[in-house]
Design a protein around this motif. Structure first.
Motif, PDB file in Angstrom:
ATOM      1  N   SER A 256     -20.100  20.681  41.723  1.00 49.29           N
ATOM      2  CA  SER A 256     -20.266  22.119  41.953  1.00 49.29           C
ATOM      3  C   SER A 256     -20.708  22.353  43.389  1.00 49.29           C
ATOM      4  CB  SER A 256     -21.307  22.704  40.996  1.00 49.29           C
ATOM      5  OG  SER A 256     -22.608  22.200  41.294  1.00 49.29           O
ATOM      6  N   VAL A 257     -20.744  23.615  43.770  1.00 52.92           N
ATOM      7  CA  VAL A 257     -21.216  23.967  45.117  1.00 52.92           C
ATOM      8  C   VAL A 257     -22.680  23.572  45.279  1.00 52.92           C
ATOM      9  CG1 VAL A 257     -21.730  25.891  46.663  1.00 52.92           C
ATOM     10  CG2 VAL A 257     -19.552  25.825  45.442  1.00 52.92           C
ATOM     11  N   LYS A 258     -23.482  23.827  44.250  1.00 48.50           N
ATOM     12  CA  LYS A 258     -24.925  23.516  44.323  1.00 48.50           C
ATOM     13  C   LYS A 258     -25.185  22.016  44.226  1.00 48.50           C
ATOM     14  CE  LYS A 258     -26.417  27.956  42.408  1.00 48.50           C
ATOM     15  NZ  LYS A 258     -27.135  28.649  41.302  1.00 48.50           N
ATOM     16  N   ASP A 259     -24.341  21.316  43.495  1.00 41.26           N
ATOM     17  CA  ASP A 259     -24.480  19.872  43.341  1.00 41.26           C
ATOM     18  C   ASP A 259     -23.116  19.238  43.609  1.00 41.26           C
ATOM     19  OD1 ASP A 259     -25.039  17.264  42.679  1.00 41.26           O
ATOM     20  OD2 ASP A 259     -25.106  17.611  40.509  1.00 41.26           O
ATOM     21  N   PRO A 260     -22.802  19.010  44.893  1.00 49.09           N
ATOM     22  CA  PRO A 260     -21.450  18.563  45.258  1.00 49.09           C
ATOM     23  C   PRO A 260     -21.183  17.070  45.077  1.00 49.09           C
ATOM     24  CG  PRO A 260     -22.771  18.858  47.227  1.00 49.09           C
ATOM     25  CD  PRO A 260     -23.645  19.265  46.076  1.00 49.09           C
ATOM     26  N   HIS A 261     -22.015  16.392  44.317  1.00 46.18           N
ATOM     27  CA  HIS A 261     -21.785  14.964  44.081  1.00 46.18           C
ATOM     28  C   HIS A 261     -20.589  14.749  43.165  1.00 46.18           C
ATOM     29  CE1 HIS A 261     -25.265  13.469  46.179  1.00 46.18           C
ATOM     30  NE2 HIS A 261     -26.085  14.229  45.467  1.00 46.18           N
ATOM     31  N   ILE A 262     -20.027  13.562  43.251  1.00 44.45           N
ATOM     32  CA  ILE A 262     -18.967  13.128  42.336  1.00 44.45           C
ATOM     33  C   ILE A 262     -19.600  12.210  41.297  1.00 44.45           C
ATOM     34  CG2 ILE A 262     -16.837  11.799  42.105  1.00 44.45           C
ATOM     35  CD1 ILE A 262     -16.133  12.643  44.964  1.00 44.45           C
ATOM     36  N   TYR A 263     -19.451  12.568  40.033  1.00 40.46           N
ATOM     37  CA  TYR A 263     -20.031  11.773  38.953  1.00 40.46           C
ATOM     38  C   TYR A 263     -18.982  11.069  38.091  1.00 40.46           C
ATOM     39  CZ  TYR A 263     -24.400  14.261  39.941  1.00 40.46           C
ATOM     40  OH  TYR A 263     -25.527  14.773  40.552  1.00 40.46           O
ATOM     41  N   THR A 264     -17.741  11.510  38.180  1.00 41.65           N
ATOM     42  CA  THR A 264     -16.716  10.954  37.289  1.00 41.65           C
ATOM     43  C   THR A 264     -15.397  10.732  38.019  1.00 41.65           C
ATOM     44  OG1 THR A 264     -15.820  13.102  36.599  1.00 41.65           O
ATOM     45  CG2 THR A 264     -17.694  12.238  35.340  1.00 41.65           C
ATOM     46  N   VAL A 265     -14.593   9.870  37.454  1.00 44.95           N
ATOM     47  CA  VAL A 265     -13.196   9.741  37.871  1.00 44.95           C
ATOM     48  C   VAL A 265     -12.354   9.657  36.606  1.00 44.95           C
ATOM     49  CG1 VAL A 265     -13.660   8.613  40.075  1.00 44.95           C
ATOM     50  CG2 VAL A 265     -13.361   7.222  38.026  1.00 44.95           C
TER      51      VAL A 265
END
Length: 557
Positions: free
Chosen positions: A144-153
């Motif tokens: 998300s904009v607030k949490d721009p991390h990548i958690y999945t593929v």
């Protein structure tokens, strides 16, 4: 008191299941005394929980064994029991996690609980194939904009060809042929065809003929009761939402003024005897058995949900009882959205948990999964076993293709296609470095693999492929926001939508079975009740998320 007892039972049962994860992890830690390095094939077993599995999936078929041979990785797959929707929340409550998790919409809960790790640094340093697969679309993996991390593929193809469709609704080839291949474009056309055929053939193979049969037992109601409602009024699959492509505002679909049309039609069918009265109570195995008997003239379910029943019809020598795929709409002012190009939505995928015994090795495995080697293996199977090379092209031998077409357990026995979802996918339109499509699906193979009865029906209508019946992707435009059903909504919004969904499922069953003269009044009450539940607040949240996502996607990765 009964509710409390039930919850205690569920918690206890889940605790036992989750303890299995912990034990599995202890066993593996004992077996693997030290961390592994990139590129190693040292044997390791990862526990993998997937919310979508409906049966046990032992990692023992030929493709799975080849994956283990190439990577050293074996997967121990776990799943919810009997469609349990509380598996992820209870997992979080226990604090015990498998190594890899596919949680779909409950990913947000895992992120907020700190249960899954960000993958950004690993992708930057070691994600060779991930970067190759996703390219400039990798930004769409961000949370998300607030949490721009990548958690999945993973989960869905990045580059897909729109060459095939299951249609909005389906009808037996036998019905079309008997009626002289009539033009069937609207709900009324479809009902007329059922009505005419059932009058002429009240029984099939000694059993009562069924017009339209639905499957809405558990989560299937989203597919078979909810989705057709928006399809027939021209809106594509955004889950429970209708999105204005100009403003990007979202609306809980059952608030849309035209959504009543499909359900009013079902109400008519029910009271006329054209709708299977067991549609609202039957289990999946019963529904499939009816289809496999050849007596169900029409369904509104994608092919992936009844493929084994279709294969059974072919095995039994009843290919004419399989289905044609049609672009049904409420009336001709609408365009069927079935060939909508959604682009790559990102969203759901496989996450690595904070409890993972070797997160770097798990990441290495997911990165390998993005490689051409992996993609060819899981889609095509073993070279010179499931496919051969002829003049530089991968070809499925005729005997193998016949096996795939006629054995419902082909995928289980060979592993071909079994380990595609929910892992990373290059997509049906991706052409690899050898000039071959990465999957078995291409326009040529689709046409080649049509049943003779399908070719007969298509020829009768002057068509070459099923997609020729439908408005083309270019007419429908590319979705700016992907598909909302892949969005990870805030927990409080998820809870509100879950409450509305539970209400609407039961309300739709009641209104379909209710008196036709009461339909309009009952529908007005449904809309009023949804508003009173506060679903319009969810509209605002989802609208904001869509706009934020489109803004985030517009930025360079």
């Amino acid at each position: 008191m009964n509710v409390v007892r039930k919850m205690l039972f569920v918690l206890l049962a889940t605790a036992v299941t989750l303890s299995g994860f912990a034990e599995g992890q202890k066993d593996q830690k004992a077996a693997t005394s030290s961390k592994t390095t990139a590129g190693t094939k040292t044997p390791i077993t990862f526990t993998f929980f997937t919310v979508d599995a409906t049966e046990d999936m032992p990692f023992t078929d030929p493709v799975a064994k080849k994956i283990t041979e190439l990577t050293g990785v074996t997967l121990k797959v776990d799943r919810p029991v009997a469609g349990d929707q509380q598996a992820i929340p209870l997992m979080i409550a226990s604090g015990q996690y498998p190594d890899l998790i596919y949680a779909k919409g409950d990913l947000t809960l895992l992120i907020e609980a700190g249960a899954v790790i960000p993958l950004d640094d690993l992708i930057a340093k070691r994600g060779k194939y991930i970067k190759e697969l996703y390219g400039d679309q990798i930004v769409r993996l961000r949370n998300s904009v607030k949490d721009p991390h990548i958690y999945t593929v993973g989960t869905y193809g990045v580059k897909n060809g729109i060459w095939d469709t299951d249609g909005c609704m389906q009808i037996q080839h036998a019905v079309l042929k008997e009626l002289g291949y009539p033009k069937i474009e609207t709900l009324d056309d479809y009902a007329n065809a059922l009505r005419a055929y059932m009058k002429k053939y009240p029984t099939i193979n000694g059993q009562k003929t069924i017009g339209l049969s639905l499957l809405i037992d558990t989560w299937q109601w989203y597919i078979d009761l909810s989705n057709p409602g928006n399809y027939v009024i021209g809106f594509p699959d955004d889950g429970q939402w209708i999105v204005d492509q100009k403003t990007l505002d979202a609306q809980y679909k059952f608030l849309h003024p035209e959504m009543y049309r499909y359900y009013k039609w079902l109400n008519q069918l029910y009271h006329e005897g054209l709708l299977d009265p067991e549609s609202f109570t039957q289990k999946e195995d019963v529904w499939k058995a009816k289809i496999a008997s050849g007596r169900v003239l029409g369904i509104a379910y994608p092919r992936w949900g009844y493929g084994d029943a279709r294969t059974s019809l072919i095995q039994q020598g009843m290919p004419e009882r399989t289905y044609a795929y049609l672009p049904i709409v409420a009336d001709k002012k609408y365009k069927s959205p079935m060939l909508k190009d959604y682009g790559f939505s990102g969203g759901w995928g496989i996450a690595i948990s904070k409890s993972c015994k070797d997160p770097e090795r798990a990441f290495e495995f997911l990165d390998w999964y993005c490689s051409e080697e992996a993609q060819i293996l899981v889609n095509w199977g073993l070279k010179d076993v499931n496919y051969v090379i002829q003049n530089g092209k991968r070809v499925v031998p005729e005997k193998e293709q016949k096996w795939a077409d006629t054995d419902p357990d082909y995928s289980k026995k060979t592993g071909v296609g079994r380990w595609v979802y929910p892992f990373p996918q290059r997509g049906t339109a991706y052409i690899d470095s050898t000039g071959n499509y990465i999957t078995r699906t291409s326009p040529e193979t689709i046409i080649k693999n049509y049943l003779p009865v399908e070719k007969e029906t298509l020829a009768a209508y002057g068509k070459k492929m099923w997609i020729d019946f439908f408005p083309k992707p270019e007419e429908l435009g590319i979705s700016r926001h992907g598909q909302v059903w892949q969005y990870a909504l805030p927990p409080e919004t998820n809870a509100k939508v879950a409450e509305a969904d539970e209400y609407i499922k039961n309300a739709l069953v009641r209104i379909i079975m209710g008196k036709p003269e009461d339909f309009d009044k009952s529908w007005a009450k449904i809309v009023s009740d949804l508003k009173a539940m506060g679903i319009e607040e969810a509209n605002k949240v989802v609208s904001r998320l869509i706009k934020e996502k489109v803004e985030m996607w517009s930025k360079k990765p």
